[in-house]
Motif scaffolding. Structure first.
Motif, PDB file in Angstrom:
ATOM      1  N   ASN A  36      -7.772   6.882  -6.720  1.00 42.08           N
ATOM      2  CA  ASN A  36      -7.414   5.534  -7.167  1.00 42.08           C
ATOM      3  C   ASN A  36      -5.909   5.502  -7.451  1.00 42.08           C
ATOM      4  O   ASN A  36      -5.479   5.173  -8.547  1.00 42.08           O
ATOM      5  N   LYS A  37      -5.152   5.860  -6.440  1.00 41.82           N
ATOM      6  CA  LYS A  37      -3.698   5.992  -6.560  1.00 41.82           C
ATOM      7  C   LYS A  37      -3.029   4.679  -6.950  1.00 41.82           C
ATOM      8  O   LYS A  37      -2.051   4.673  -7.689  1.00 41.82           O
ATOM      9  N   VAL A  38      -3.554   3.571  -6.458  1.00 43.15           N
ATOM     10  CA  VAL A  38      -2.950   2.262  -6.721  1.00 43.15           C
ATOM     11  C   VAL A  38      -4.030   1.329  -7.265  1.00 43.15           C
ATOM     12  O   VAL A  38      -4.583   0.508  -6.532  1.00 43.15           O
ATOM     13  N   PRO A  39      -4.380   1.471  -8.549  1.00 41.32           N
ATOM     14  CA  PRO A  39      -5.419   0.593  -9.116  1.00 41.32           C
ATOM     15  C   PRO A  39      -5.050  -0.881  -8.914  1.00 41.32           C
ATOM     16  O   PRO A  39      -3.895  -1.264  -9.045  1.00 41.32           O
ATOM     17  N   GLY A  40      -6.035  -1.673  -8.573  1.00 41.45           N
ATOM     18  CA  GLY A  40      -5.802  -3.093  -8.346  1.00 41.45           C
ATOM     19  C   GLY A  40      -5.478  -3.438  -6.905  1.00 41.45           C
ATOM     20  O   GLY A  40      -5.522  -4.600  -6.517  1.00 41.45           O
ATOM     21  N   SER A  41      -5.131  -2.438  -6.092  1.00 41.48           N
ATOM     22  CA  SER A  41      -4.866  -2.675  -4.677  1.00 41.48           C
ATOM     23  C   SER A  41      -6.196  -2.896  -3.956  1.00 41.48           C
ATOM     24  O   SER A  41      -7.192  -2.249  -4.281  1.00 41.48           O
ATOM     25  N   PRO A  42      -6.216  -3.757  -2.940  1.00 38.46           N
ATOM     26  CA  PRO A  42      -7.466  -3.942  -2.191  1.00 38.46           C
ATOM     27  C   PRO A  42      -7.875  -2.692  -1.401  1.00 38.46           C
ATOM     28  O   PRO A  42      -9.020  -2.584  -0.979  1.00 38.46           O
ATOM     29  N   ASN A  43      -6.960  -1.743  -1.232  1.00 36.38           N
ATOM     30  CA  ASN A  43      -7.279  -0.519  -0.492  1.00 36.38           C
ATOM     31  C   ASN A  43      -7.737   0.626  -1.385  1.00 36.38           C
ATOM     32  O   ASN A  43      -8.059   1.698  -0.890  1.00 36.38           O
ATOM     33  N   PHE A  44      -7.730   0.414  -2.689  1.00 36.60           N
ATOM     34  CA  PHE A  44      -8.138   1.463  -3.628  1.00 36.60           C
ATOM     35  C   PHE A  44      -9.168   0.898  -4.587  1.00 36.60           C
ATOM     36  O   PHE A  44      -9.152  -0.297  -4.877  1.00 36.60           O
ATOM     37  N   LEU A  77      -6.259   1.162  14.227  1.00 40.89           N
ATOM     38  CA  LEU A  77      -5.046   1.684  13.594  1.00 40.89           C
ATOM     39  C   LEU A  77      -5.340   2.414  12.284  1.00 40.89           C
ATOM     40  O   LEU A  77      -4.418   2.779  11.564  1.00 40.89           O
ATOM     41  N   TRP A  78      -6.616   2.634  11.980  1.00 38.58           N
ATOM     42  CA  TRP A  78      -7.011   3.253  10.716  1.00 38.58           C
ATOM     43  C   TRP A  78      -7.085   4.763  10.846  1.00 38.58           C
ATOM     44  O   TRP A  78      -7.442   5.304  11.896  1.00 38.58           O
ATOM     45  N   GLY A  79      -6.808   5.450   9.757  1.00 39.30           N
ATOM     46  CA  GLY A  79      -7.090   6.876   9.671  1.00 39.30           C
ATOM     47  C   GLY A  79      -8.582   7.092   9.494  1.00 39.30           C
ATOM     48  O   GLY A  79      -9.341   6.164   9.154  1.00 39.30           O
ATOM     49  N   GLU A  80      -9.015   8.297   9.702  1.00 41.07           N
ATOM     50  CA  GLU A  80     -10.451   8.610   9.656  1.00 41.07           C
ATOM     51  C   GLU A  80     -11.057   8.345   8.285  1.00 41.07           C
ATOM     52  O   GLU A  80     -12.167   7.808   8.174  1.00 41.07           O
ATOM     53  N   ASP A  81     -10.348   8.702   7.206  1.00 38.33           N
ATOM     54  CA  ASP A  81     -10.916   8.486   5.869  1.00 38.33           C
ATOM     55  C   ASP A  81     -10.985   6.996   5.529  1.00 38.33           C
ATOM     56  O   ASP A  81     -11.964   6.525   4.940  1.00 38.33           O
ATOM     57  N   MET A  84     -13.964   5.604   7.448  1.00 45.21           N
ATOM     58  CA  MET A  84     -15.263   5.929   6.830  1.00 45.21           C
ATOM     59  C   MET A  84     -15.497   5.099   5.572  1.00 45.21           C
ATOM     60  O   MET A  84     -16.617   4.630   5.334  1.00 45.21           O
ATOM     61  N   THR A  85     -14.457   4.916   4.763  1.00 50.62           N
ATOM     62  CA  THR A  85     -14.592   4.092   3.558  1.00 50.62           C
ATOM     63  C   THR A  85     -15.055   2.683   3.939  1.00 50.62           C
ATOM     64  O   THR A  85     -16.042   2.163   3.383  1.00 50.62           O
ATOM     65  N   HIS A  86     -14.374   2.078   4.879  1.00 51.13           N
ATOM     66  CA  HIS A  86     -14.705   0.701   5.261  1.00 51.13           C
ATOM     67  C   HIS A  86     -16.016   0.613   6.032  1.00 51.13           C
ATOM     68  O   HIS A  86     -16.775  -0.351   5.849  1.00 51.13           O
TER      69      HIS A  86
END
Length: 152
Positions: A36-44, A77-81, A84-86
């Motif tokens: 949770n490197k960037v809490p509040g970000s839509p990517n975390f 354009l996504w990385g593997e992790d 998988m998350t999405h």
């Protein structure tokens, strides 16, 4: 098996600690988000790829539905992790937020002396990997001793 685990080769994994983290979730339909490197970000929070943990039923769901992710998500354009998350979210697999399962310098830090963390990343040399392994197991490498003067 209850869990499928993918670990990067430059990650130090202590499987008995991972087992302790996952024990309360056996039988659940979940995967682990570990950063949770960037809490509040839509990517975390998201699952960082150094350590990926999936329940047995999550893997079955992925095996049956991954084609949907490949055809219905903009993944190219996504990385593997990130994929998988999405994908697992898209397929309705639940999340476990466990930010103590992975100490990752790409996320919020890797401190090998932390006795509650199950894996550490990244350690790019064999010496660094072994130093972390030893420290995590309570055997820190010896400190370097200054050279002794040569007496004549």
């Amino acid at each position: 098996y209850d869990w499928t685990v993918k670990v990067d080769p430059d990650a130090v994994l202590l499987p008995w600690r991972l087992r302790d983290h996952m024990r309360p979730h056996v039988g659940e339909h979940v995967y682990v988000v570990n950063c949770n490197k960037v809490p509040g970000s839509p990517n975390f929070p998201m699952m960082f790829g150094a350590l990926e943990v999936f329940s047995q039923s999550a893997m079955k769901t992925y095996a049956q539905g991954s084609w949907k992710c490949g055809t219905e998500l903009p993944w190219k354009l996504w990385g593997e992790d990130y994929f998988m998350t999405h994908c697992l979210d898209y397929l309705g697999v639940g999340r476990i937020s466990d930010f103590g399962v992975l100490g990752d310098n790409m996320c919020v830090g890797a401190h090998c002396e932390d006795q509650s963390v199950a894996s550490f990343h990244p350690f790019k040399t064999e010496a660094d990997w072994h130093a972390c392994w030893d420290t995590a197991n309570g055997h820190p490498p010896p400190t370097a001793q200054p050279p002794q003067p040569a007496w004549r």
